[in-house]
Design a protein around this motif. Sequence first.
Motif, PDB file in Angstrom:
ATOM      1  N   ASN A  63      15.509  19.578 -82.408  1.00  0.00           N
ATOM      2  CA  ASN A  63      16.152  20.698 -81.711  1.00  0.00           C
ATOM      3  C   ASN A  63      15.510  22.049 -82.009  1.00  0.00           C
ATOM      4  O   ASN A  63      15.879  23.050 -81.398  1.00  0.00           O
ATOM      5  N   ASN A  64      14.586  22.091 -82.967  1.00  0.00           N
ATOM      6  CA  ASN A  64      13.851  23.335 -83.224  1.00  0.00           C
ATOM      7  C   ASN A  64      12.697  23.413 -82.236  1.00  0.00           C
ATOM      8  O   ASN A  64      11.710  22.683 -82.375  1.00  0.00           O
ATOM      9  N   SER A  65      12.851  24.292 -81.248  1.00  0.00           N
ATOM     10  CA  SER A  65      11.849  24.354 -80.197  1.00  0.00           C
ATOM     11  C   SER A  65      10.463  24.664 -80.786  1.00  0.00           C
ATOM     12  O   SER A  65      10.316  25.535 -81.637  1.00  0.00           O
ATOM     13  N   GLY A  66       9.471  23.915 -80.326  1.00  0.00           N
ATOM     14  CA  GLY A  66       8.089  24.126 -80.795  1.00  0.00           C
ATOM     15  C   GLY A  66       7.790  23.472 -82.132  1.00  0.00           C
ATOM     16  O   GLY A  66       6.672  23.598 -82.663  1.00  0.00           O
ATOM     17  N   ALA A  67       8.776  22.742 -82.696  1.00  0.00           N
ATOM     18  CA  ALA A  67       8.582  22.157 -84.033  1.00  0.00           C
ATOM     19  C   ALA A  67       7.398  21.186 -84.057  1.00  0.00           C
ATOM     20  O   ALA A  67       6.609  21.198 -85.000  1.00  0.00           O
ATOM     21  N   LEU A  68       7.271  20.397 -83.017  1.00  0.00           N
ATOM     22  CA  LEU A  68       6.208  19.391 -82.993  1.00  0.00           C
ATOM     23  C   LEU A  68       4.831  20.059 -83.139  1.00  0.00           C
ATOM     24  O   LEU A  68       4.000  19.642 -83.934  1.00  0.00           O
ATOM     25  N   LEU A  69       4.628  21.122 -82.370  1.00  0.00           N
ATOM     26  CA  LEU A  69       3.334  21.804 -82.441  1.00  0.00           C
ATOM     27  C   LEU A  69       3.092  22.420 -83.808  1.00  0.00           C
ATOM     28  O   LEU A  69       1.992  22.349 -84.359  1.00  0.00           O
ATOM     29  N   ARG A  70       4.160  23.006 -84.367  1.00  0.00           N
ATOM     30  CA  ARG A  70       4.003  23.605 -85.704  1.00  0.00           C
ATOM     31  C   ARG A  70       3.611  22.541 -86.727  1.00  0.00           C
ATOM     32  O   ARG A  70       2.756  22.766 -87.575  1.00  0.00           O
ATOM     33  N   VAL A  71       4.242  21.365 -86.617  1.00  0.00           N
ATOM     34  CA  VAL A  71       3.890  20.269 -87.533  1.00  0.00           C
ATOM     35  C   VAL A  71       2.412  19.903 -87.352  1.00  0.00           C
ATOM     36  O   VAL A  71       1.657  19.781 -88.317  1.00  0.00           O
TER      37      VAL A  71
END
Length: 238
Positions: free
Chosen positions: A218-226
Amino acid sequence: MSHLTLKRVLIKLSGESLSTDGFGIQVSAVQGIVNDIKEALSSGVQLAIVIGGGNILRGGRANFQNQIERSTADTMGMLATMINALALSDILTHAGIDNEVLSSRGIDGVLECTNPKRAKCYLNEGKVVIFAGGTGNPFVTTDSTATLRAIEIDADAILKVTTVDGVYDKDPNKHDDAVKFDSLSFNETLKRELAVMDLGSFVQARDFNVPICVFNVNNSGALLRVLQGKREGTWVRD
Ligand code: UDP
């Protein structure tokens, strides 16, 4: 866009990610992660997904009053993951994301049997690979599938998508003073008895040195940050 630190990852998506209320499939539930996947792909990462089936049936938790064998119930659970994979595949296609479903057991005209070479070939073509049907064996869950498939495709990491921000020292839903870890070693996680994945799959990830990142869908953009190595979720690695 910042440089990617991970080139090929396996996302473990629970069946519940396909549902707004924990049961069945509601397309709207998955739009956030689909958008994140689209953004991530444009940065060149290769993505595989292991999809669970808990929104339909979990063999170990179903109450069949001893009239349905556990192995049968688990097979039903694996079929549930196939249903989810078919749904997710169409949802990704609708979003313009090329993908292929590979299943532990094939169904003529519906699902292609998985094989590591084929999976890597699709990944190298830039397609998302969705692994369906679990491991094909009862008495384990799609956590085991995630570790097995990650090892098979030489994934740089397993990304475990959840609805909490990472791994805490105690349940954050029950304890206000729960503290989140940014990173942990495999052995420290085991020593503290922190439930990151099913134990068998976790130990296998440790033995094959596949790092695991737990983060909040649910944290938008989390995947990219990871993927970019930015601070997000909790990393478990040696
Ligand atoms: N399952 C199984 N073998 C596998 C993977 C899954 O028997 O290799 C069955 C098991 O009953 C499991 C169900 O399929 O509970 C659905 O998978 P899981 O519970 O991992 O789904 P999730 O919680 O990720 O949605």
